[in-house]
Scaffold this motif. Structure first.
Motif, PDB file in Angstrom:
ATOM      1  N   HIS A 131      42.340  39.208  46.511  1.00 20.81           N
ATOM      2  CA  HIS A 131      42.301  38.145  45.499  1.00 20.81           C
ATOM      3  C   HIS A 131      41.249  38.446  44.442  1.00 20.81           C
ATOM      4  CE1 HIS A 131      42.393  34.177  43.715  1.00 20.81           C
ATOM      5  NE2 HIS A 131      41.098  34.047  43.927  1.00 20.81           N
ATOM      6  N   ASN A 132      41.693  38.381  43.178  1.00 17.70           N
ATOM      7  CA  ASN A 132      40.822  38.548  42.014  1.00 17.70           C
ATOM      8  C   ASN A 132      40.305  39.962  41.802  1.00 17.70           C
ATOM      9  OD1 ASN A 132      40.854  36.268  40.506  1.00 17.70           O
ATOM     10  ND2 ASN A 132      38.899  35.462  41.225  1.00 17.70           N
ATOM     11  N   LYS A 133      40.776  40.934  42.541  1.00 12.61           N
ATOM     12  CA  LYS A 133      40.338  42.309  42.331  1.00 12.61           C
ATOM     13  C   LYS A 133      41.092  42.932  41.163  1.00 12.61           C
ATOM     14  CE  LYS A 133      37.775  42.480  46.152  1.00 12.61           C
ATOM     15  NZ  LYS A 133      36.300  42.530  46.099  1.00 12.61           N
ATOM     16  N   ARG A 134      40.374  43.737  40.398  1.00 12.26           N
ATOM     17  CA  ARG A 134      40.984  44.547  39.332  1.00 12.26           C
ATOM     18  C   ARG A 134      41.063  45.980  39.845  1.00 12.26           C
ATOM     19  NH1 ARG A 134      40.744  42.525  34.075  1.00 12.26           N
ATOM     20  NH2 ARG A 134      40.393  44.630  33.254  1.00 12.26           N
ATOM     21  N   GLY A 153      47.294  40.484  46.336  1.00  6.64           N
ATOM     22  CA  GLY A 153      46.553  39.469  45.592  1.00  6.64           C
ATOM     23  C   GLY A 153      45.712  39.956  44.447  1.00  6.64           C
ATOM     24  N   ALA A 154      45.721  41.260  44.127  1.00  4.82           N
ATOM     25  CA  ALA A 154      44.921  41.750  43.003  1.00  4.82           C
ATOM     26  C   ALA A 154      45.328  41.036  41.718  1.00  4.82           C
ATOM     27  CB  ALA A 154      45.101  43.258  42.859  1.00  4.82           C
ATOM     28  N   SER A 155      44.350  40.642  40.934  1.00  2.28           N
ATOM     29  CA  SER A 155      44.665  39.935  39.688  1.00  2.28           C
ATOM     30  C   SER A 155      45.252  40.881  38.652  1.00  2.28           C
ATOM     31  CB  SER A 155      43.404  39.274  39.131  1.00  2.28           C
ATOM     32  OG  SER A 155      42.392  40.235  38.886  1.00  2.28           O
ATOM     33  N   LEU A 156      44.847  42.163  38.708  1.00  5.67           N
ATOM     34  CA  LEU A 156      45.381  43.164  37.796  1.00  5.67           C
ATOM     35  C   LEU A 156      45.464  44.495  38.528  1.00  5.67           C
ATOM     36  CD1 LEU A 156      46.181  44.301  34.960  1.00  5.67           C
ATOM     37  CD2 LEU A 156      43.730  44.726  34.601  1.00  5.67           C
ATOM     38  N   VAL A 157      46.623  45.145  38.452  1.00  7.11           N
ATOM     39  CA  VAL A 157      46.754  46.524  38.919  1.00  7.11           C
ATOM     40  C   VAL A 157      47.323  47.333  37.761  1.00  7.11           C
ATOM     41  CG1 VAL A 157      47.630  48.095  40.675  1.00  7.11           C
ATOM     42  CG2 VAL A 157      47.288  45.687  41.239  1.00  7.11           C
ATOM     43  N   ASP A 192      49.075  40.611  37.851  1.00  8.67           N
ATOM     44  CA  ASP A 192      49.640  41.350  36.732  1.00  8.67           C
ATOM     45  C   ASP A 192      49.679  42.831  37.090  1.00  8.67           C
ATOM     46  OD1 ASP A 192      50.540  42.135  34.252  1.00  8.67           O
ATOM     47  OD2 ASP A 192      48.582  42.003  33.287  1.00  8.67           O
ATOM     48  N   ILE A 193      50.823  43.480  36.867  1.00 10.24           N
ATOM     49  CA  ILE A 193      50.939  44.928  36.986  1.00 10.24           C
ATOM     50  C   ILE A 193      51.203  45.497  35.605  1.00 10.24           C
ATOM     51  CG2 ILE A 193      52.374  46.835  37.806  1.00 10.24           C
ATOM     52  CD1 ILE A 193      52.803  45.484  40.363  1.00 10.24           C
TER      53      ILE A 193
END
Length: 362
Positions: A131-134, A153-157, A192-193
């Motif tokens: 969660h919330n990891k970029r 749960g990554a906020s951006l990959v 977001d990917i």
């Protein structure tokens, strides 16, 4: 005995490879004697990163091998086929290693997210460990790892690859019903990917760091939510053995990490065992990997990669923070090998291995 059971063509190929293996073993033994070492790896000097006068400027043209790019572009349509791509079977243990490392060295309170399963109207509480990891996924290929990181749960990959063809496959698959990225409306804006094809990580670092610096100095940057903020986690899995200058790639990756950020690297060790298993067995006997996928001289040992990432000279020259190795494990193919099932084994890094490296907190 395996070679004797192959077809006549395979016998010819196998005989040639056995001779090559004997040559590898002989050269390996000579290297050990010359170095006065009994190490399982012949040593080679990591190539210094290609950088300009500005330590944050990378040589854009130094690190994409057209032959390697074309090789993986031709394989793009089979990227998600478990029968053709061993990385499909390897992906779960790569994710397990990453989760264990993040839990131990970069803990964060995973958010409990309300989500509704598509086949069930019952609301469930799901803990998303990233969660919330970029996250930046270097050499993302068709998106195997990229999608997994997003689902966790990554906020951006951000997935980057030198091949535009494999990135197009990744983009298409992210909209496929089997991608499991179709999210409830409440989560659509939370993850977001972004896929970027046709560039190297050095090129990405140049543009990303320039934009990051602009956002840092811009009076309106707070309202823009720092679109080019640095990354919590960067992965470079099964990629450094396919580039001319792995040190340059790793140097660029380090520059994009936040303090306390984690870089994960996996590759193949340069041992006689890896020549027998990763090349002879995988490419020529079982056919699980296309012939020519790997070049033994481009394999790297854990010690060599640690030197490229963590040596004081690399850190002081780049100005991007000291790195420390925090975890290391082998990735071992389990019998029967035809099933392509893998396990983590901290005692066996002779062939495939994965390591984690953390940037110092400033």
């Amino acid at each position: 005995s395996c070679l004797l059971q192959c077809s006549s063509r395979s016998n010819e190929v196998g005989t040639k490879l056995v001779r090559n293996l004997a040559s590898v073993s002989s050269n390996h033994h000579n290297n050990e004697e010359a170095n006065g070492s009994s190490s399982s790896n012949p040593t080679k000097s990591p190539t210094s990163p290609s950088i300009g006068n500005n330590s944050s400027t990378f040589n854009n043209n130094s690190n994409a091998n057209p032959n390697e790019v074309n090789k993986f572009s031709s394989f793009a349509s089979h990227w998600w086929d478990s029968r053709a791509n061993p990385l499909v079977g390897m992906n779960p243990i790569r994710i397990k290693f990453l989760r264990d490392v993040v839990d131990s060295f970069q803990p964060s309170s995973a958010a409990a997210v309300d989500t509704t399963a598509a086949h069930n109207s019952t609301q469930q509480k799901i803990k998303l460990p990233l969660h919330n990891k970029r996250i930046l996924d270097i050499g993302c290929g068709g998106g195997l790892l990229t999608e997994s990181l997003s689902r966790l749960g990554a906020s951006l990959v951000v997935g980057v690859d030198a091949s535009t063809h494999v990135v197009e496959v990744a983009k298409r698959h992210s909209f496929h019903e089997n991608s499991r990225l179709v999210l409830p409306s409440s989560l659509q804006d939370d993850r977001d990917i972004r896929y970027i094809g046709g560039i190297t990580v050095e090129e990405l670092a140049n543009s990303w760091l320039n934009e990051h610096e602009k956002e840092q100095t811009s009076s309106s940057s707070s309202s823009q939510q720092q679109q080019h903020e640095l990354f919590d986690i960067i992965t470079a899995l099964e990629i450094i053995e396919h580039v001319p200058n792995p040190s340059s790639l790793l140097h660029a990756a380090k520059s994009l990490l936040k303090p306390n950020g984690i870089l994960l690297v996996s590759t193949i060790n340069r041992t006689v065992k890896s020549y027998g298993l990763a090349i002879i067995a995988a490419e020529y006997i079982s056919g699980k990997v296309p012939i020519g996928t790997h070049t033994w001289d481009m394999f790297w040992s854990p010690a060599e990669v640690e030197q490229m990432i963590c040596s004081s000279s690399q850190s002081s020259n780049s100005g991007d923070g000291r790195m420390t190795q925090i975890a290391l494990s082998g990735m071992v193919l389990q019998p029967p090998f035809i099933n392509m099932e893998w396990k983590l084994d901290g005692s066996d890094t002779d062939v495939n291995w994965i390591g984690a490296y953390q940037k110092e907190q400033v």
